[in-house]
Design a protein around this motif. Structure first.
Motif, mmCIF file in Angstrom:
data_model
loop_
_atom_site.group_PDB
_atom_site.id
_atom_site.type_symbol
_atom_site.label_atom_id
_atom_site.label_comp_id
_atom_site.label_asym_id
_atom_site.label_seq_id
_atom_site.Cartn_x
_atom_site.Cartn_y
_atom_site.Cartn_z
ATOM 1 N N ASN A 85 -4.599 9.627 -5.928
ATOM 2 C CA ASN A 85 -4.360 9.138 -4.575
ATOM 3 C C ASN A 85 -2.923 9.455 -4.152
ATOM 4 O O ASN A 85 -2.147 10.017 -4.918
ATOM 5 C CB ASN A 85 -4.657 7.632 -4.486
ATOM 6 C CG ASN A 85 -3.779 6.814 -5.401
ATOM 7 O OD1 ASN A 85 -2.562 6.757 -5.231
ATOM 8 N ND2 ASN A 85 -4.393 6.184 -6.404
ATOM 9 N N ASN A 86 -2.574 9.082 -2.948
ATOM 10 C CA ASN A 86 -1.279 9.445 -2.366
ATOM 11 C C ASN A 86 -0.094 8.616 -2.866
ATOM 12 O O ASN A 86 1.033 8.843 -2.427
ATOM 13 C CB ASN A 86 -1.351 9.368 -0.836
ATOM 14 C CG ASN A 86 -1.718 7.985 -0.342
ATOM 15 O OD1 ASN A 86 -2.544 7.304 -0.940
ATOM 16 N ND2 ASN A 86 -1.124 7.564 0.752
ATOM 17 N N HIS A 87 -0.301 7.689 -3.787
ATOM 18 C CA HIS A 87 0.825 6.887 -4.297
ATOM 19 C C HIS A 87 1.081 7.083 -5.793
ATOM 20 O O HIS A 87 2.014 6.490 -6.339
ATOM 21 C CB HIS A 87 0.616 5.407 -3.982
ATOM 22 C CG HIS A 87 0.707 5.115 -2.526
ATOM 23 N ND1 HIS A 87 1.899 5.142 -1.835
ATOM 24 C CD2 HIS A 87 -0.253 4.834 -1.612
ATOM 25 C CE1 HIS A 87 1.681 4.875 -0.561
ATOM 26 N NE2 HIS A 87 0.380 4.685 -0.401
ATOM 27 N N ASP A 95 4.603 8.322 -6.316
ATOM 28 C CA ASP A 95 5.665 7.674 -5.533
ATOM 29 C C ASP A 95 6.968 7.604 -6.315
ATOM 30 O O ASP A 95 8.052 7.721 -5.743
ATOM 31 C CB ASP A 95 5.246 6.262 -5.118
ATOM 32 C CG ASP A 95 4.343 6.254 -3.896
ATOM 33 O OD1 ASP A 95 3.971 7.347 -3.406
ATOM 34 O OD2 ASP A 95 3.996 5.149 -3.432
#
Length: 168
Positions: free
Chosen positions: A138-140, A143
């Motif tokens: 996913n996009n995190h 992070d």
């Protein structure tokens, strides 16, 4: 000619064998002999899977302590976060969740609007909630850069959880 066929029995691992024997000798009739023709019906097995959407264990990089995830964890412990659904997750065969954060103590992070992370020990929250596997795709996940991603995988493994990420 001798041909063999096997049919799996519903009592797993036991085979029922069928033998067809054809004799072809000069001037003699060809006959067929069948032995043990009982064929078992297939057994239908089911599994129950629970799938959970985004789980952010921690918070945004700029969250202050008051009212934060960290404060709730410190006050209520690891069992608090999934206590209302643990009964469902415990009764299924398999629970997978999308882990929408990094679990790391690494202090460098991406320069973007939303950056989510939590402590590596937060992996135990998932285990306490009867979650067996998390998706990291996913996009995190990055992070907290590559180190944060590696720390997350290590924290999950240490807690006895599996993860998926692309082809892993």
């Amino acid at each position: 000619y001798i041909t063999w066929g096997r049919v799996m029995d519903k009592n797993r691992g036991k085979n029922s064998e069928q033998v067809n024997e054809l004799e072809d000798t000069e001037g003699q009739e060809i006959s067929e002999v069948n032995i043990d023709l009982e064929v078992s019906q297939p057994v239908v097995e089911t599994i129950k899977i629970s799938a959970v959407g985004d789980c952010t264990l921690g918070g945004h990089v700029s969250d202050n302590y008051s009212g934060s995830f960290n404060e709730y964890y410190d006050k209520k412990g690891q069992n608090h976060f999934f206590e209302r659904v643990k009964g469902i997750f415990s009764e299924d065969d398999f629970t997978i969740a999308n882990l929408e954060c990094a679990l790391t103590n690494y202090d460098k992070y991406q320069d973007k609007t939303y950056v989510y992370g939590g402590k590596p020990e937060y992996a135990e929250i998932l285990k306490a909630g009867s979650i067996e596997v998390v998706s990291l795709d996913n996009n995190h996940s990055y992070d907290y850069l590559k180190q944060g991603f590696l720390d997350t995988k290590e924290a999950l493994t240490k807690a006895g959880l599996s993860y998926s990420y692309r082809d892993e």
